[in-house]
Design a protein around this motif. Structure first.
Motif, PDB file in Angstrom:
ATOM      1  N   LYS A 193       0.836  -1.200   0.000  1.00 28.47           N
ATOM      2  CA  LYS A 193       0.000   0.000   0.000  1.00 28.47           C
ATOM      3  C   LYS A 193       0.874   1.253   0.000  1.00 28.47           C
ATOM      4  N   TYR A 194       0.531   2.185  -0.867  1.00 31.98           N
ATOM      5  CA  TYR A 194       1.218   3.476  -0.897  1.00 31.98           C
ATOM      6  C   TYR A 194       0.634   4.387   0.185  1.00 31.98           C
ATOM      7  N   GLU A 195       1.498   5.123   0.863  1.00 28.30           N
ATOM      8  CA  GLU A 195       1.018   6.162   1.783  1.00 28.30           C
ATOM      9  C   GLU A 195       0.808   7.472   1.030  1.00 28.30           C
ATOM     10  N   THR A 196       1.740   7.779   0.137  1.00 27.59           N
ATOM     11  CA  THR A 196       1.628   8.981  -0.696  1.00 27.59           C
ATOM     12  C   THR A 196       2.044   8.639  -2.121  1.00 27.59           C
ATOM     13  N   LEU A 197       1.497   9.404  -3.062  1.00 25.47           N
ATOM     14  CA  LEU A 197       1.805   9.232  -4.479  1.00 25.47           C
ATOM     15  C   LEU A 197       1.704  10.590  -5.152  1.00 25.47           C
ATOM     16  N   SER A 198       2.331  10.712  -6.308  1.00 25.58           N
ATOM     17  CA  SER A 198       2.103  11.894  -7.136  1.00 25.58           C
ATOM     18  C   SER A 198       1.184  11.486  -8.286  1.00 25.58           C
ATOM     19  N   VAL A 206      -2.649   9.245   0.017  1.00 25.16           N
ATOM     20  CA  VAL A 206      -2.776  10.637  -0.439  1.00 25.16           C
ATOM     21  C   VAL A 206      -2.063  10.775  -1.780  1.00 25.16           C
ATOM     22  N   VAL A 207      -2.793  11.313  -2.763  1.00 22.60           N
ATOM     23  CA  VAL A 207      -2.213  11.573  -4.098  1.00 22.60           C
ATOM     24  C   VAL A 207      -2.204  13.090  -4.289  1.00 22.60           C
ATOM     25  N   ARG A 208      -1.051  13.631  -4.668  1.00 22.45           N
ATOM     26  CA  ARG A 208      -0.974  15.082  -4.830  1.00 22.45           C
ATOM     27  C   ARG A 208       0.127  15.478  -5.807  1.00 22.45           C
ATOM     28  N   GLY A 209       0.075  16.704  -6.264  1.00 23.55           N
ATOM     29  CA  GLY A 209       1.144  17.346  -7.019  1.00 23.55           C
ATOM     30  C   GLY A 209       1.662  16.588  -8.212  1.00 23.55           C
TER      31      GLY A 209
END
Length: 240
Positions: free
Chosen positions: A181-186, A236-239
């Motif tokens: 599982k990813y915690e954060t991604l772009s 969370v996916v951002r930027g």
């Protein structure tokens, strides 16, 4: 934590989430649970807009694959989202939450036409606004609708509630037990790796407008509130 991290959010619900284990139609206990969770954050003075899919009733892509004209199949899917939106509106209003359904396809007897400034005014008056009928155009998904409406109403975040997964994984966790599982991604990672978070049009729109996305499970009671409070659940996916 008792305060909200976000002031205005777009909650994206899949149609399948409304069906629950039965796989089709609308499960009364599931939609009641979702309404209760929306009420929790509305009472925290969070301005809530909702986009609902229609996979529990009809999928335009599936109709197209059966030989239907793609535009007609997509319009059927848009009408199915209106049914889901009205069901959610009814559940919310039974809880005392003022709610407005705005449809991209005019049907004045059951919903307001979508008007951006009017939607923002409803939100400012602490009414929950449900955006129905997608973008009003075929070939665009309800994921894209969520991204577009979030940009239009200047939402701070899109909350993507899933019924069968609690975030974004390197592979399908139901098939690959080694999926991580990813915690954060772009958004660039999502597009490059072809991750099944949202379609590429929606991802590009979010990336271009700098709208963060949080993918989480809705099946655990209270998760919407936890996400709004800033708890670290989901991905969370951002930027860029």
């Amino acid at each position: 934590m008792s305060t909200a991290k976000y002031k205005r959010v777009v909650l994206k619900l899949s149609g399948e989430a409304l069906a629950g284990d039965q796989g089709f139609g609308i499960n009364p206990s599931i939609i009641q649970s979702i309404a209760n969770q929306i009420k929790e954050i509305a009472e925290m003075d969070v301005e809530v807009a909702v986009v609902v899919g229609a996979g529990n009733i009809w999928r335009g892509k599936a109709g197209s694959e059966m030989g239907m004209d793609r535009a007609n199949a997509d319009y059927m899917g848009m009408l199915a989202t209106v049914m889901n939106s009205l069901a959610l509106q009814d559940s919310l209003e039974n809880l005392g939450i003022q709610t407005r359904v705005q449809s991209s396809i005019e049907m004045r007897q059951v919903a307001e036409p979508y008007i951006r400034r009017k939607a923002i005014r409803h939100l400012e008056k602490k009414r929950v606004v449900i955006f129905a009928a997608g973008t009003g155009n075929p070939y665009f998904s309800t994921d894209t609708t969520a991204a577009l409406r979030a940009a239009e109403i200047e939402a701070e975040v899109i909350l993507m509630a899933k019924n069968n997964v609690d975030g974004v994984y390197t592979a399908d966790p139901a098939i690959d037990k080694n999926a991580i599982k990813y915690e954060t991604l772009s958004y660039l990672d999502v597009l490059k790796e072809g991750l099944a978070v949202m379609d590429s049009t929606a991802s590009s729109l979010c990336m271009d407008n700098d709208i963060p996305l949080i993918v989480f499970s809705i099946m655990e009671e209270g998760n919407i509130k936890r996400v709004v409070q800033g708890e670290n659940i989901g991905t969370v996916v951002r930027g860029k």
